[in-house]
Structures are given as structure tokens and as C-alpha cells.
Write a protein that holds these residues in place. Sequence first.
Motif, short mmCIF file in Angstrom:
data_model
loop_
_atom_site.label_atom_id
_atom_site.label_comp_id
_atom_site.label_asym_id
_atom_site.label_seq_id
_atom_site.Cartn_x
_atom_site.Cartn_y
_atom_site.Cartn_z
N GLY A 38 10.68 5.91 -7.54
CA GLY A 38 9.74 6.26 -8.61
C GLY A 38 8.34 6.58 -8.13
O GLY A 38 7.38 6.50 -8.90
N ILE A 39 8.20 6.98 -6.89
CA ILE A 39 6.90 7.35 -6.33
C ILE A 39 6.89 8.85 -6.12
O ILE A 39 7.74 9.39 -5.42
CB ILE A 39 6.64 6.63 -5.00
CG1 ILE A 39 6.68 5.11 -5.19
CG2 ILE A 39 5.29 7.06 -4.41
CD1 ILE A 39 6.71 4.32 -3.89
N SER A 40 5.93 9.51 -6.74
CA SER A 40 5.87 10.97 -6.63
C SER A 40 5.00 11.39 -5.45
O SER A 40 4.13 10.64 -4.99
CB SER A 40 5.31 11.57 -7.92
OG SER A 40 3.93 11.30 -8.02
N LEU A 41 5.24 12.60 -5.01
CA LEU A 41 4.43 13.16 -3.94
C LEU A 41 2.97 13.28 -4.38
O LEU A 41 2.05 13.08 -3.57
CB LEU A 41 5.00 14.53 -3.53
CG LEU A 41 4.65 15.07 -2.17
CD1 LEU A 41 4.87 14.04 -1.06
CD2 LEU A 41 5.44 16.32 -1.88
N ASP A 42 2.75 13.56 -5.66
CA ASP A 42 1.38 13.63 -6.17
C ASP A 42 0.65 12.30 -6.03
O ASP A 42 -0.54 12.27 -5.71
CB ASP A 42 1.38 14.06 -7.64
CG ASP A 42 1.74 15.53 -7.82
OD1 ASP A 42 1.67 16.30 -6.84
OD2 ASP A 42 2.13 15.89 -8.95
N LYS A 51 0.85 -1.19 0.00
CA LYS A 51 0.00 0.00 0.00
C LYS A 51 0.88 1.24 0.00
O LYS A 51 1.86 1.31 0.73
CB LYS A 51 -0.91 0.02 1.23
CG LYS A 51 -1.95 -1.09 1.22
CD LYS A 51 -3.00 -0.86 2.27
CE LYS A 51 -4.01 -1.98 2.26
NZ LYS A 51 -5.00 -1.86 1.20
N LEU A 52 0.48 2.20 -0.82
CA LEU A 52 1.06 3.53 -0.72
C LEU A 52 0.47 4.21 0.51
O LEU A 52 -0.65 3.88 0.93
CB LEU A 52 0.76 4.36 -1.96
CG LEU A 52 1.48 3.94 -3.24
CD1 LEU A 52 0.97 4.75 -4.43
CD2 LEU A 52 2.98 4.07 -3.11
N ILE A 53 1.20 5.15 1.07
CA ILE A 53 0.79 5.79 2.33
C ILE A 53 0.71 7.30 2.14
O ILE A 53 1.72 7.95 1.81
CB ILE A 53 1.82 5.47 3.45
CG1 ILE A 53 1.99 3.96 3.59
CG2 ILE A 53 1.39 6.12 4.76
CD1 ILE A 53 3.23 3.56 4.38
N ARG A 54 -0.48 7.85 2.35
CA ARG A 54 -0.61 9.31 2.32
C ARG A 54 0.08 9.86 3.56
O ARG A 54 -0.15 9.39 4.68
CB ARG A 54 -2.08 9.73 2.34
CG ARG A 54 -2.24 11.23 2.19
CD ARG A 54 -3.68 11.71 2.23
NE ARG A 54 -4.59 10.83 1.52
CZ ARG A 54 -5.87 10.65 1.87
NH1 ARG A 54 -6.38 11.29 2.90
NH2 ARG A 54 -6.64 9.83 1.18
N PRO A 55 0.96 10.84 3.41
CA PRO A 55 1.68 11.38 4.57
C PRO A 55 0.72 11.90 5.64
O PRO A 55 -0.27 12.56 5.35
CB PRO A 55 2.51 12.53 3.99
CG PRO A 55 2.61 12.22 2.53
CD PRO A 55 1.35 11.50 2.16
N HIS A 56 1.04 11.56 6.88
CA HIS A 56 0.26 12.04 8.02
C HIS A 56 0.55 13.51 8.24
O HIS A 56 1.66 13.98 7.99
CB HIS A 56 0.63 11.21 9.26
CG HIS A 56 -0.30 11.42 10.40
ND1 HIS A 56 -0.03 12.28 11.43
CD2 HIS A 56 -1.51 10.86 10.66
CE1 HIS A 56 -1.03 12.24 12.29
NE2 HIS A 56 -1.94 11.39 11.85
N GLN A 57 -0.41 14.26 8.75
CA GLN A 57 -0.24 15.71 8.93
C GLN A 57 0.88 16.05 9.90
O GLN A 57 1.41 17.16 9.87
CB GLN A 57 -1.56 16.38 9.35
CG GLN A 57 -2.06 16.01 10.71
CD GLN A 57 -3.08 14.89 10.68
OE1 GLN A 57 -3.24 14.20 9.68
NE2 GLN A 57 -3.76 14.70 11.80
N THR A 58 1.28 15.11 10.75
CA THR A 58 2.36 15.38 11.71
C THR A 58 3.75 15.13 11.12
O THR A 58 4.75 15.43 11.77
CB THR A 58 2.21 14.51 12.97
OG1 THR A 58 2.27 13.14 12.61
CG2 THR A 58 0.89 14.82 13.68
N TRP A 59 3.82 14.58 9.91
CA TRP A 59 5.11 14.28 9.30
C TRP A 59 5.60 15.50 8.53
O TRP A 59 4.87 16.08 7.72
CB TRP A 59 5.01 13.08 8.38
CG TRP A 59 4.60 11.80 9.07
CD1 TRP A 59 4.59 11.57 10.42
CD2 TRP A 59 4.14 10.62 8.45
NE1 TRP A 59 4.16 10.28 10.67
CE2 TRP A 59 3.87 9.68 9.48
CE3 TRP A 59 3.92 10.24 7.13
CZ2 TRP A 59 3.41 8.39 9.22
CZ3 TRP A 59 3.46 8.96 6.88
CH2 TRP A 59 3.21 8.05 7.91
#
Length: 169
Positions: free
Chosen positions: A59-63, A37-45
Motif C-alpha cells: 500500500g505504498i505508492s511511488l508518489d 521510515k519510508l525510503i526515497r529511491p536512490h538514483q542508482t536504483w
Amino acid sequence: MQPVFIDFEASSLSPASWPIEVGIARVDQGKVLVDSKLIRPHQTWSMSEWHEDSAAIHGISLDELADAEPAEDVARWLADGIAGELVLSDAPEFDQRWLDRLMSVVDDDHGIELADFDEKVWQAFSQEYGTGAAGRIHTVYKAGANRQSTHRAGADAADLAHAWLAGCS
């Protein structure tokens, strides 16, 4: 008990980096089963921990992460999949840090400790197979060397499982 194999991709290699993808693999009836699974960054990171050099490697973009599952959901999924299991990593120092960071969004006291793949290969195959251990251990590492890392968590976890499976054959 067959181990579970884990791998993470991360925002960078710095001590404050955070996980962006997790993959787990296991051997079941002679087959390797894998999920990631890809992980959406947590607001605390901290977004300052996002490094383009790392992105170029995996090869994984922030988008892409903006559309990923929230860190909380991935942490719960992962806990359900590996709690109480022997979980092996080929880079436990890094992967434990990223596991802890991910799990901390839902449970600071998750109790999941990663074990070192190399150490467990030695223990499992030297104890189980006795004098044939050197051949079995060699088979594990030869199988691992024949697989090209994609720097994607699921595939890299699967590579560890395939190597382990080769040693069991």
C-alpha cells in the motif's frame, strides 16, 4: 542482550529490487518500541524494479516515496540504530539483500548481518528455559500467529518483538 527486530518493504521481490520502507522494533522494560521510515529511491536504483503488484500488497505508492527521506539519511539512521546489535529478521535472505542495498549508498562494508528469527527463538528459549522450552517456543509462535501482518515494515517488526516478548513472559 535483547535483540532488535527488523523488517523491510520493497519495490518487488526480484534480486535487483530495492527497499522502500524499513522498520525496527525492540523490547524495553516490557514494552515494544518501534520506528520506521519510508525510503526515497536512490538514483542508482533501477526504476524498472518497481512493481505495482508489490505496491498493492504494502500500500505504498511511488508518489509517497518522492516525499520520503533520502536513502542516504535512512541508511545513516538505521546504522546508528542497529550497529553492534543482534538484529533478527523473519526473512533474512530478503531483508539482508535490502539492508545491503540500502547501506551501500553510504558504506559498502557496513558489517551488519541479520540473524534468523526462528533460529534465535529456538536458541534463546531452549537454552534459557531448559525443559520448559517447548512451551515458551509455542508461546512465541502463537503470539505471532495471532497478529495480522499489515505488510508495513514498522508494524511487522513490532509483531516479531511482541512474539519474542510473549516468550519471555
